[in-house]
Every structure is written in C-alpha cells, then in structure tokens.
Design a protein around this motif. Structure first.
Motif, PDB file in Angstrom:
ATOM      1  N   CYS A  70     -27.217  33.535  16.210  1.00  0.00           N
ATOM      2  CA  CYS A  70     -28.036  33.373  14.548  1.00  0.00           C
ATOM      3  C   CYS A  70     -27.642  33.523  13.516  1.00  0.00           C
ATOM      4  O   CYS A  70     -26.356  34.007  13.966  1.00  0.00           O
ATOM      5  CB  CYS A  70     -29.595  33.845  14.763  1.00  0.00           C
ATOM      6  SG  CYS A  70     -30.462  33.141  15.813  1.00  0.00           S
ATOM      7  N   THR A 116     -31.481  30.864  12.159  1.00  0.00           N
ATOM      8  CA  THR A 116     -31.074  29.924  13.091  1.00  0.00           C
ATOM      9  C   THR A 116     -30.253  30.008  13.300  1.00  0.00           C
ATOM     10  O   THR A 116     -29.140  30.654  13.686  1.00  0.00           O
ATOM     11  CB  THR A 116     -30.872  28.304  11.380  1.00  0.00           C
ATOM     12  OG1 THR A 116     -29.833  28.836  11.068  1.00  0.00           O
ATOM     13  CG2 THR A 116     -32.235  28.253  10.750  1.00  0.00           C
ATOM     14  N   THR A 117     -29.854  29.031  14.712  1.00  0.00           N
ATOM     15  CA  THR A 117     -28.984  29.370  15.976  1.00  0.00           C
ATOM     16  C   THR A 117     -27.152  28.873  15.144  1.00  0.00           C
ATOM     17  O   THR A 117     -27.325  27.542  14.767  1.00  0.00           O
ATOM     18  CB  THR A 117     -28.701  28.644  16.533  1.00  0.00           C
ATOM     19  OG1 THR A 117     -29.560  27.107  16.875  1.00  0.00           O
ATOM     20  CG2 THR A 117     -30.172  29.123  17.727  1.00  0.00           C
ATOM     21  N   ARG A 118     -26.291  29.424  15.563  1.00  0.00           N
ATOM     22  CA  ARG A 118     -25.206  28.967  15.579  1.00  0.00           C
ATOM     23  C   ARG A 118     -24.485  28.105  16.912  1.00  0.00           C
ATOM     24  O   ARG A 118     -25.719  27.991  17.824  1.00  0.00           O
ATOM     25  CB  ARG A 118     -24.386  30.564  15.206  1.00  0.00           C
ATOM     26  CG  ARG A 118     -24.706  30.598  14.001  1.00  0.00           C
ATOM     27  CD  ARG A 118     -23.659  32.545  13.765  1.00  0.00           C
ATOM     28  NE  ARG A 118     -24.255  32.792  12.623  1.00  0.00           N
ATOM     29  CZ  ARG A 118     -23.215  33.261  11.665  1.00  0.00           C
ATOM     30  NH1 ARG A 118     -22.333  32.184  11.391  1.00  0.00           N
ATOM     31  NH2 ARG A 118     -23.661  34.009  11.159  1.00  0.00           N
ATOM     32  N   SER A 119     -23.340  27.720  16.732  1.00  0.00           N
ATOM     33  CA  SER A 119     -22.282  26.917  17.321  1.00  0.00           C
ATOM     34  C   SER A 119     -23.019  27.883  18.569  1.00  0.00           C
ATOM     35  O   SER A 119     -22.079  29.282  18.327  1.00  0.00           O
ATOM     36  CB  SER A 119     -21.407  26.783  17.397  1.00  0.00           C
ATOM     37  OG  SER A 119     -21.069  25.599  18.342  1.00  0.00           O
ATOM     38  N   GLY A 120     -22.982  27.241  20.201  1.00  0.00           N
ATOM     39  CA  GLY A 120     -23.055  28.550  21.054  1.00  0.00           C
ATOM     40  C   GLY A 120     -24.776  28.343  21.359  1.00  0.00           C
ATOM     41  O   GLY A 120     -24.712  29.034  23.175  1.00  0.00           O
ATOM     42  N   SER A 167     -24.037  39.140  12.317  1.00  0.00           N
ATOM     43  CA  SER A 167     -24.170  37.463  13.113  1.00  0.00           C
ATOM     44  C   SER A 167     -25.538  38.364  14.211  1.00  0.00           C
ATOM     45  O   SER A 167     -24.538  38.885  15.565  1.00  0.00           O
ATOM     46  CB  SER A 167     -23.028  37.490  13.756  1.00  0.00           C
ATOM     47  OG  SER A 167     -21.800  36.858  12.973  1.00  0.00           O
ATOM     48  N   GLN A 212     -33.158  27.142  19.030  1.00  0.00           N
ATOM     49  CA  GLN A 212     -33.124  27.152  17.452  1.00  0.00           C
ATOM     50  C   GLN A 212     -33.039  27.335  15.995  1.00  0.00           C
ATOM     51  O   GLN A 212     -32.383  27.517  15.611  1.00  0.00           O
ATOM     52  CB  GLN A 212     -32.923  24.941  17.130  1.00  0.00           C
ATOM     53  CG  GLN A 212     -32.677  23.973  18.002  1.00  0.00           C
ATOM     54  CD  GLN A 212     -32.727  22.520  17.546  1.00  0.00           C
ATOM     55  OE1 GLN A 212     -32.866  22.538  16.537  1.00  0.00           O
ATOM     56  NE2 GLN A 212     -33.359  21.858  18.590  1.00  0.00           N
ATOM     57  N   THR A 245     -27.544  28.220  23.232  1.00  0.00           N
ATOM     58  CA  THR A 245     -28.277  27.440  25.334  1.00  0.00           C
ATOM     59  C   THR A 245     -29.785  27.011  25.385  1.00  0.00           C
ATOM     60  O   THR A 245     -30.392  28.128  25.017  1.00  0.00           O
ATOM     61  CB  THR A 245     -27.373  28.239  26.670  1.00  0.00           C
ATOM     62  OG1 THR A 245     -28.249  29.052  26.578  1.00  0.00           O
ATOM     63  CG2 THR A 245     -26.470  28.465  25.797  1.00  0.00           C
TER      64      THR A 245
END
Length: 258
Positions: free
Chosen positions: A181, A211-215, A164, A221, A217
């Motif tokens: 990501c 690609t970005t994960r949840s969290g 990660s 993206q 800011t």
C-alpha cells in the motif's frame, strides 16, 4: 453466533488467566475496559434470547466508521467490503540523539490482524470497543486468538520499508490476498480516542486511507485504518532512545473489486 458469545462469557475466567494477559490485572483502566466489554457481551447474549433467529454474518451490512469532525474520503465507486480485522501491534519510531527538541520520525509498524468481519456485520458497537480492549493485553507470536474476544488470526501487517505498509491476508483459514500500500489521506484521531498503555497521554495515531500498489492480489484495492487506540510518540525526542516502539491497536477495513 450466540453460542459463540455465550462460550466467551462462560470461559471468562480461563481467558483472563491465559498467557496473553498482562502481568498486572488490577490496573483501573484495564478493569474498566474489561467490565465494559463483558457487560456489553452479556447484553448481546440476552438480546439474542429474545430474537426469533440468530443474526446472519453478512459483511455487506457492515458500515465503515467515520471520523469526526473531519472524515476520510469514502471507498471509491464500485468497491465492496472484503474483510474487517482488529490490528494489534507496535508503531516504530526513531529519534535524534543530538537534538532533544526534534520530533520522533515514524519508521513503520508491525501488527497481527484478527478476523472481526462477522462482529462488524452484526455487532458494530461491540466492534468499536475491541481496539481499546486489545490494547490492554500483551501479544506474543504464539497467540492465535485475541483475548478475551477469541478472534482468530486472519493476517499480518508490516512495512517493506519506512513508508510502504504491507498486509498479508493469506492464512491457513483464509486466502484473501496481499496488499502492498501507499498512503492516500489521513485525519487526526477523533477527540476521546484511547491514548494507550502509557501515563503520558500520548494519544492515538491518525486514521488513514491507503490504496494498493502494483502486486496486490485478491482484488484488494483500498485499506482503512480507523478507531485507532494508542501508537502516538512523544512530541519531542528528549529522553528517548534512538529507536523505540509504542503499543497500538486499530480496526482495518479492506475494500476491493468483486
């Protein structure tokens, strides 16, 4: 911008004696990279003297490099370029101590990110040489500039676990957000990519689209790792310790929503 380029050239001697320079400054590879860089820099300064006005740092004019012969998928529709950085650090690996023919396994990376957005927007050919240049210089936590390009720190890259990747682009000078990501796709580094600080020809790590994960800011993206230099491990674990690191550098391009 041109004053900045001129200042870099004028301070060349000081820069090369700074703490981030490697112990030996006479390796042929290092000297060639430095020669190419400063020759290109001098050319840019001369071109600037013939321009009616200095180029504008418009990041929307920067163009993401494309791997050949197999390109990564481009940014999703609606994405805009937020930031470009040179990453300089290490790729980490683990090896079996009982199976010499096993392949090393990646266990993440750690890198400091240096702000190259204006270079990407105005001098893409100069940007292209920076990962190769960066790999010739040792990096310490105290360094706030990437010598000899004088790019300043714009963030940090590390892994929260073995798979990660995480990017922190919040610094005292910039507040661009954070990006946990996941890998979207990868392609091998193009032929001719810089093999790195070794005499084994280990090669450059792959180009990536993340690609970005949840969290995430700051609207971040998508993240691309391109123009990689070094970082690849040996093919097998023979003669390697249980854990080891390989020096690398790369361009990181950050895309997101407005």
């Amino acid at each position: 911008m041109f004053f900045h380029l001129w200042a870099i050239s004028a301070l060349c001697a000081v820069t090369l004696s700074a703490p981030f320079a490697p112990g030996s400054a006479s390796r042929p590879e290092e000297m060639k990279v430095l020669s190419d860089y400063f020759h290109m820099l001098a050319t840019k300064v001369q071109e600037g003297r013939n321009m009616a006005m200095a180029p504008i740092c418009d990041i929307s004019k920067a163009t993401l490099p494309v791997a050949s012969p197999t390109p990564l998928a481009g940014p999703a529709e609606g994405m805009t370029l937020k930031h470009v950085a040179i990453g300089r650090g290490i790729q980490n690996y683990t090896c079996s101590t009982t199976n010499a023919t096993a392949a090393p396994k990646p266990i993440g990376a750690v890198a400091t990110l240096y702000n190259a957005s204006c270079v990407a927007a105005t001098y893409p050919d100069l940007l292209n040489i920076l990962p190769k240049l960066a790999l010739e210089f040792s990096i310490t936590p105290e360094n706030q500039e990437l010598g000899p390009s004088n790019l300043v720190v714009s963030g940090h890259h590390y892994f929260t676990n073995n798979t990660s990747p995480f990017f922190d682009l919040n610094t005292s000078g910039l507040e661009l957000g954070v990006a946990p990501c996941q890998k979207n796709s990868s392609v091998p580094a193009p032929a001719g990519a810089v093999v790195g600080q070794n005499n084994q020809g280990l090669g450059a790590v792959a180009w990536l689209k993340l690609t970005t994960r949840s969290g995430a800011t700051g609207g971040l993206q998508e993240v691309y790792r391109v123009n990689t230099a070094g970082g690849s491990p040996p093919k097998i674990c023979e003669g390697m310790p249980a854990t080891f690191e390989i020096q690398y550098s790369a361009e990181y391009w950050f895309f997101g929503s407005s």
